[in-house]
Structure formats: structure tokens, C-alpha cells
Design a protein around this motif. Structure first.
Motif, PDB file in Angstrom:
ATOM      1  N   LEU A   1     -17.461  48.676 -16.946  1.00  0.00           N
ATOM      2  CA  LEU A   1     -16.546  48.332 -15.849  1.00  0.00           C
ATOM      3  C   LEU A   1     -17.201  48.483 -14.474  1.00  0.00           C
ATOM      4  O   LEU A   1     -16.597  48.146 -13.464  1.00  0.00           O
ATOM      5  N   GLY A   2     -18.418  49.018 -14.415  1.00  0.00           N
ATOM      6  CA  GLY A   2     -19.081  49.104 -13.119  1.00  0.00           C
ATOM      7  C   GLY A   2     -20.200  50.136 -13.037  1.00  0.00           C
ATOM      8  O   GLY A   2     -21.228  49.902 -12.420  1.00  0.00           O
ATOM      9  N   LYS A   3     -20.001  51.279 -13.704  1.00  0.00           N
ATOM     10  CA  LYS A   3     -20.975  52.362 -13.576  1.00  0.00           C
ATOM     11  C   LYS A   3     -22.363  51.944 -14.068  1.00  0.00           C
ATOM     12  O   LYS A   3     -23.373  52.448 -13.583  1.00  0.00           O
ATOM     13  N   HIS A   4     -22.429  51.027 -15.039  1.00  0.00           N
ATOM     14  CA  HIS A   4     -23.729  50.609 -15.584  1.00  0.00           C
ATOM     15  C   HIS A   4     -24.623  49.989 -14.508  1.00  0.00           C
ATOM     16  O   HIS A   4     -25.840  49.946 -14.644  1.00  0.00           O
ATOM     17  N   LEU A   5     -24.003  49.521 -13.421  1.00  0.00           N
ATOM     18  CA  LEU A   5     -24.782  48.975 -12.303  1.00  0.00           C
ATOM     19  C   LEU A   5     -24.935  49.985 -11.166  1.00  0.00           C
ATOM     20  O   LEU A   5     -25.953  49.999 -10.482  1.00  0.00           O
ATOM     21  N   ASP A   6     -23.918  50.789 -10.951  1.00  0.00           N
ATOM     22  CA  ASP A   6     -23.874  51.580  -9.720  1.00  0.00           C
ATOM     23  C   ASP A   6     -24.067  53.079  -9.947  1.00  0.00           C
ATOM     24  O   ASP A   6     -23.825  53.879  -9.050  1.00  0.00           O
ATOM     25  N   PHE A   7     -24.528  53.451 -11.148  1.00  0.00           N
ATOM     26  CA  PHE A   7     -24.689  54.872 -11.458  1.00  0.00           C
ATOM     27  C   PHE A   7     -25.735  55.530 -10.564  1.00  0.00           C
ATOM     28  O   PHE A   7     -26.637  54.867 -10.043  1.00  0.00           O
TER      29      PHE A   7
END
Lengths: 287, 287
Positions: free
Chosen positions: B144-150
Motif C-alpha cells: 500500500l505504500g511502505k515498499h516504496l517509502d520505507f
């Protein structure tokens, strides 16, 4: 990036160099007609050539692959079958990497870590007016085979750097005249060439004869690229000693000298000179 | 490759680590719907996460690109706009790389060089029966998003490694249960989990609720992957101190302990346990 590899300073004060080259199917080779073992070997060899240009000793490499899904495992095995023997020849650790598969052609990216013997690596920017311009080996026509099977000049660079004072170096990936121009530009000087002294590879003559397109063997030598030989700027006296010694198994040849006037020049009869356009492979990108 | 990065011994006796990750369009992200800046950032962040797992300080990175010919220059600029701020945040030199163009989708390969503070890097293989299994952050639903913005856990790893005795570590790229299983396998031990203790990311709950496919939030936490949190094996007494201290800005949680019996286990009422299948993303290749 103005050198063939980037210089990295570690906390302990040690300098190492890091370089990376990515090869892609249909651009740098054609898997359709080319043994994957030669591709794997080349992917490592081009990085070793970059380290050679900085007189850095290769220590470790990592390999990243994007493999076409179909037949990917077999292809990976073949790539490594070509890469590993070259790594072993130079006592380099293949320190893993990253293997992916996708629905597009092969991409192989190799990054090499090298260490510098002296306090500073050899660079492009150290050439000075009056330096002799020396080269290893011969030039042109590498597309007939040498571009895949060349021997990276690692041992040669380390030996020369240990025994002679070298001012600057670059490896010829994009074309003898273009890469020489890059070296002297980085050094804020120029170079004049004795075109009759340039060692022409038999492949360049073969290519010129077979294509019959008006491009001479010398033109091929000046602009073909992927020779992966070294260009060196060496103080005149030191160059004399080096040329006399011929310490390598491949010939070292003087092809010209560095000038205070910027740019590339060809020597004419009677000490005159005229401008010579640097030519070779330019890595162009559309907007 | 059994650790997240390869350990390289330099001539001067200094140890450094080298790691490489390649991301490809349509597999690791979809440029069609994803801002290239986030892709550039992720390409660096996944490498930093690998260095964090070995408690190595990032020093330099090289970036290799295969750019689609159309719009390649703009795309390259955007990728770097995402990558550079993260590099600056961790004081890492972006030491050049290799930029290519071709007629296929984007490939970005980043290689990172790190240095080790102590005599040896943290490894996967050091866990011992009785060690507490600790994790940073929360798990599941990263798509949902963390995979890019971690946030790669570099600072966290360096701080923990400097102040506590850590036996082993791995970062969660492919799934909490799968990566934990890899760590204990490398350590020739096992681990039993208290499933009720696993920190579940709100995104995992959101995903479970929205998909309504019978996959629970806990299942997502155990198997989704790309959380890029750390799993640590820590001696029991040391773990107690660490959990009491909570020295990071993100919570550290004990989720189980290492067992002498190999494999993964879930704790049941009354001290019993049953086998737990490691699940996550397997990098499969066809023959």
C-alpha cells in the motif's frame, strides 16, 4: 564521472575505487548470435579495464542480472561460466549479487571494487604538456571479436604503475581518438598524434578491406572503440626508458605527445599540425 | 549469498561490505503509475537496508541504468531526484555509474559499499538457542505504500550494534516468517514465535479488510515482505535491557525466541508448539 572509476575514502584512511558497467542485450551484444559465456566474461572484463585505467587492483565484484523468464536459469549458469574463469584468473571474489527475472531481454550489471597500491590512484587528469602519449596493443576492428574476448590490462597497468612514473591513463572503450581527447581535456592540455605510429590491429585492416566503404584501417583504429587498451601520459624521459624496456608481453607504442594547446592535433611534415576531430562512440540519450 | 551483503577484506586489513540490488519496471514497480522519484529512492533504500542488516555504515554507491530511449533523459533526472536526497540524508557519496539506453523498460541497479565499525560485521548466522527474536517496526501491507517509502534501518542498526550485544540480524525483504527462517537456518537453529506479539502494520489490517479473501492481517504481516524492518537475535539478558531501554524512535518488540530444534514454530497454550511454514516472496526462475 570524470574517471573510469570513483575513488572512495574509507574511514581507516584507505582508498578504494568502485566502478560499474551495465550491458544490455541487443545493444552491447546479441544473445541471438553470441555465446552467453562470452557475454558474462565481457561484463566482468569491461569493469576490470576501468580498474586498470586507474592502476587499481581488483578485489571483489558483484553481479546483478535481469534474466528473461524463459530459459533464465540456464542463461544465468552460462553467463557465470564465462565470468568465473576470468575472476579466478585475477583472484577476484565474486561476492554474490542480485538475480531477477522478467519478460524482457537480458541485462547484466557488474560492479567492481578495487584497491589502490599507492596513496593515490592513476587518473585521467594528470597529463602535462610534453608528456609522451603511449598505448598498449593495437586498435580498430574490435567488432570482429576483440570486443568480447579482450584481455583487460590489469596486470600491465599494475606493473607499469609500480615501475614507471605515469601521469595519467584511460582505457579505450569508445574510441582511441575520443578517449585520448577525454584524457587531455580532463588534464587541461591537448595532444598531437603521429598518425603513422598508431598500431593498427589486423582486424581493422580486415574490416576496411571487407566493407569497402571508404573508411580506412586507420580510421577504424582511431574511432572504433572497445579495444580496451590503455592510453598513458608519461614524462618524456620515463617514456624513453619504458619504450626501451618494453616490459609487457604486449607492445607499448608512442603515438604522440601532449601539448599545451588544448584539443587533438595530427602532426604534419615539417613540425606543423592540424586539428583532428575526436571520434568514437557517444552514449546519446533522447530527451 | 548467505548474508545481505558480501564481506570483502582489503589489503590493509580493513573489512568492508558490498551489496547490489536491481529493480526492474513491471516487476518491482510500475512506472506507468509510480513517480520515478520514489523508484530512484527505493533503489537506493533497499541496498541501505541490506547494509543495515550487517550493521555496516554506508560509504558510497554506484548507479547503473538501462533507460527506455523515449524520455530516458527526463526519467534519469527524476530517478536521481528521488535517490540523491536519501543519499545526502545518510551522507553517502553517489560515485557515478553507468547510464545506457535501449528499447525496453527501465532497469536500475544500485551497488552500495559499506564499512564495518567493529572487527566483524553482523551476520545472519550468529543466532543461538535461547536468544530473543526482536524486530523493529511493524509488518504487512507494504504494497500500500511502505515498499516504496520505507526508512532503511541504518541508524537503528548502528546504534543497536554499538550499544548492545547482537548475535545475528537480517532485514525483511521477502516476508517476516521467510526471512526469520533464513536467519535461523543460517544459524543452524530454529525459532518459535508468539504470534500474538507480532506488530501488525495498520496497512496489513487495511489490506485484509479491503481484499476480503480470507487472508488475515496477521497472515499479511508474516508473509507480505518489503517491510525492510530488522529481525535481530539477541542474548536473553541483553534483549531485556534493550526492550526496557527502547533506544530507537521506532518500537522494538520481542516476537519469540530461538530454539535448538531447527525450523519455525508457533507457541501454543501451555508451552506446546506446532510447525509454522515460512512464507513470503520466493525469487523463482524457470529453467
Amino acid at each position: 564521472l570524470s574517471d573510469d572509476a570513483a575513488v572512495v575514502l574509507l574511514g581507516g584512511g584507505q582508498r578504494c575505487v568502485l566502478t560499474s558497467d551495465m550491458l544490455t542485450d541487443e545493444v552491447d551484444f546479441r544473445l541471438e548470435v553470441c555465446d552467453p559465456r562470452r557475454v558474462g566474461r565481457k561484463a566482468l572484463a569491461v569493469n576490470l579495464s576501468d580498474l586498470a585505467a586507474m592502476a587499481a587492483r581488483p578485489v571483489a565484484v558483484v553481479v546483478s542480472l535481469a534474466l528473461p523468464r524463459r530459459g533464465g536459469q540456464r542463461l544465468a549458469r552460462q553467463l557465470y561460466e564465462g565470468l568465473i574463469p576470468l575472476a579466478e584468473e585475477f583472484d577476484i571474489a565474486v561476492a554474490g549479487g542480485d538475480t531477477n527475472s522478467w519478460d524482457h531481454p537480458l541485462v547484466i550489471s557488474v560492479t567492481a571494487l578495487g584497491e589502490v597500491a599507492g596513496p593515490e590512484p592513476l587518473r585521467r587528469s594528470g597529463a602535462r604538456p610534453g608528456d609522451a602519449v603511449l598505448v598498449t596493443g593495437a586498435f580498430g576492428g574490435s567488432s570482429l571479436g576483440k570486443h568480447l574476448d579482450f584481455q583487460p590490462r590489469v596486470r600491465e597497468a599494475l606493473l607499469l604503475n609500480a615501475n614507471y612514473q605515469l601521469h595519467a591513463a584511460i582505457d579505450v572503450s569508445d574510441g582511441l581518438s575520443l578517449d585520448l581527447w577525454r584524457m587531455v581535456e580532463e588534464s587541461r592540455c591537448g595532444a598531437e598524434l603521429d598518425l603513422s605510429a598508431i598500431p593498427i590491429d589486423p582486424s581493422a585492416r580486415q574490416l576496411a578491406a571487407s566493407l569497402d566503404d571508404g573508411v580506412s584501417a586507420l580510421d577504424h583504429a582511431l574511432s572504433d572503440g572497445e579495444d580496451f587498451e590503455l592510453i598513458l601520459a608519461v614524462p618524456a624521459g620515463e617514456a624513453e626508458r619504458l619504450l626501451e624496456d618494453q616490459p609487457l608481453s604486449t607492445p607499448v607504442t608512442q603515438i604522440g605527445r601532449c601539448t599545451s594547446e588544448r584539443g587533438l592535433w595530427r602532426q604534419l611534415e615539417g613540425g606543423a599540425r592540424e586539428a583532428l576531430a575526436p571520434r568514437g562512440y557517444e552514449h546519446g540519450l533522447d530527451g
